[in-house]
Design a protein around this motif. Sequence first.
Motif, PDB file in Angstrom:
ATOM      1  N   GLU B  75      24.511  65.660 -75.406  1.00  0.00           N
ATOM      2  CA  GLU B  75      25.887  64.543 -75.001  1.00  0.00           C
ATOM      3  C   GLU B  75      25.601  62.933 -75.235  1.00  0.00           C
ATOM      4  O   GLU B  75      26.680  62.345 -75.487  1.00  0.00           O
ATOM      5  CB  GLU B  75      25.719  64.815 -73.389  1.00  0.00           C
ATOM      6  N   ASP B  95      22.835  69.214 -72.360  1.00  0.00           N
ATOM      7  CA  ASP B  95      23.135  68.034 -71.767  1.00  0.00           C
ATOM      8  C   ASP B  95      22.065  67.810 -70.717  1.00  0.00           C
ATOM      9  O   ASP B  95      21.834  68.709 -69.898  1.00  0.00           O
ATOM     10  CB  ASP B  95      24.207  68.699 -70.992  1.00  0.00           C
ATOM     11  N   ASP B  98      24.124  67.270 -66.332  1.00  0.00           N
ATOM     12  CA  ASP B  98      25.200  67.595 -66.160  1.00  0.00           C
ATOM     13  C   ASP B  98      25.428  67.508 -64.605  1.00  0.00           C
ATOM     14  O   ASP B  98      24.652  68.132 -63.967  1.00  0.00           O
ATOM     15  CB  ASP B  98      25.408  69.246 -66.415  1.00  0.00           C
ATOM     16  N   TRP B 110      22.752  68.564 -59.560  1.00  0.00           N
ATOM     17  CA  TRP B 110      22.915  68.303 -61.121  1.00  0.00           C
ATOM     18  C   TRP B 110      21.959  69.172 -61.917  1.00  0.00           C
ATOM     19  O   TRP B 110      20.816  69.575 -61.264  1.00  0.00           O
ATOM     20  CB  TRP B 110      22.672  66.817 -61.217  1.00  0.00           C
ATOM     21  N   ASP B 195      29.775  71.115 -60.118  1.00  0.00           N
ATOM     22  CA  ASP B 195      29.477  71.074 -61.536  1.00  0.00           C
ATOM     23  C   ASP B 195      28.838  72.462 -62.249  1.00  0.00           C
ATOM     24  O   ASP B 195      29.374  73.542 -61.682  1.00  0.00           O
ATOM     25  CB  ASP B 195      28.368  69.939 -61.705  1.00  0.00           C
ATOM     26  N   CYS B 196      27.698  72.582 -62.656  1.00  0.00           N
ATOM     27  CA  CYS B 196      27.252  73.804 -63.493  1.00  0.00           C
ATOM     28  C   CYS B 196      26.789  74.614 -62.395  1.00  0.00           C
ATOM     29  O   CYS B 196      26.588  75.887 -62.782  1.00  0.00           O
ATOM     30  CB  CYS B 196      26.106  73.386 -64.480  1.00  0.00           C
ATOM     31  N   ASP B 219      28.560  70.900 -72.324  1.00  0.00           N
ATOM     32  CA  ASP B 219      28.995  71.194 -70.899  1.00  0.00           C
ATOM     33  C   ASP B 219      28.888  72.842 -70.537  1.00  0.00           C
ATOM     34  O   ASP B 219      28.767  73.193 -69.413  1.00  0.00           O
ATOM     35  CB  ASP B 219      30.259  70.904 -70.421  1.00  0.00           C
TER      36      ASP B 219
END
Lengths: 266, 266
Positions: B75, B95, B98, B110, B195-196, B219
Amino acid sequence: MTIREDEIAEFLAFGERLADAAAAVTLKYFRAPIDVEHKTGKGDFDPVTRADREAETVIRDLIATTYPHHGILGEELGLEERGGDWTDRAHWVIDPIDGTRAFISGLPLWGTLIAFNDGERPALGIVDFPATRERFVGAPGQARLGTRLLKTRACPGLDQATLSTTDPDLFATDTDRAAFKRVAERVRLTRYGCDCYAYCMVAAGFMDLVVESGLAAYDVQALIPLVEAAGGIITGWDGRPADQGGRIIAAGDRRIHEQAMSLLNG
Amino acid sequence: MTIREDEIAEFLAFGERLADAAAAVTLKYFRAPIDVEHKTGKGDFDPVTRADREAETVIRDLIATTYPHHGILGEELGLEERGGDWTDRAHWVIDPIDGTRAFISGLPLWGTLIAFNDGERPALGIVDFPATRERFVGAPGQARLGTRLLKTRACPGLDQATLSTTDPDLFATDTDRAAFKRVAERVRLTRYGCDCYAYCMVAAGFMDLVVESGLAAYDVQALIPLVEAAGGIITGWDGRPADQGGRIIAAGDRRIHEQAMSLLNG
């Protein structure tokens, strides 16, 4: 404040025992596999309801055994009176699982809320996150995460603030949603989905503002001593005490509390 | 699949080394106190940018030392070619953080995303959550959280599904937001702010659906082997491979993947 110095340590230690006992129950049900295909009809296995009720029962039993003269207000099983007008006397206000939507979705940011109310106000608060092994504690003169002391951060203006609310669609009325939006449009960053964790992040100085509506007394009483002891402020949108829930605003800095209040009521 | 059986174990072990090295950096900066009052102007201490860049540098250095012929897409620091048309050959897609908005808000959800792409497709994925000490791993034939094997759950209809997206306001266009809303109106429960982590909950069988737009390749590539090995499906909204990011849909059950796709494109 009617709570005595020597009572603070005693009831905090007892509150932590309650949190330990509740965690043993809730963790047993957290991430228990459920097949949504078989979740309808009779004989449902509903892990969150079961965890909620069992944890509250464990907490109630411990209180009844240790402090039989204390009243109890809990989410699942309602009021338990101990004779007379007990809300003017010592009582416990508990929510075994705050963030049931997170709980059933496997997300770790649900918490157990335990408040000791001295008959005047919530004096002690424990906000326990069994899934992340984090325990926030608030009492007169101390706000901490484990043993680490917490302090809210300075934030002079809304344009620099991080705001949180659990769900933008969960405001009690359209008016409340519109009021929240007026604040959200002014801040630097908005985060969703945090439930009681957001108030802990305000106390810890990583977020600045929480705005919610439709809360119950047991959703908020444990958070009050934590936010206040960390240097923050938590009230109703009208500036009155937050104890009974309803529309709640918590801020780490009085300046953005004021700015947000005027937008909420504008 | 061009990755060989013996390479899977080797590159997975190496990917976990990368995750360990990245976590040592990111945890150093997570919840580092910042005073928003002093966050403007020159000489900023911006913990997320610093953590992101340092973690990515540590990862890149390890890859360059161990597999100098592998390409890297990250990223923060973009493409790093290793001569020739490297995207057709083995490369890593990373990343370091994330969920930077969660990171700067003190929230633990995160993750560090590490994918090994064998030149044909992302074959291995590691999704590491240093703050909650959870590591999800996806590879041909195995999806796991630590050592626990994961499997998506059955979910025959959208009305029984739990849906997640990071932020309802973060869709790339109004058209995308409207498309998401058509799905959100049909499901049982919607969660924001993950998010992830949401893709991991789909793989683990606690959520059913993730719908997002505006994702980059870094991502999503680590999430693909995880969701697929757990029995789920992850594609673009148009049903094509998710590798290059963009508008992404992940589902634990093919039935709701289809139902949601027809609403997204309807």
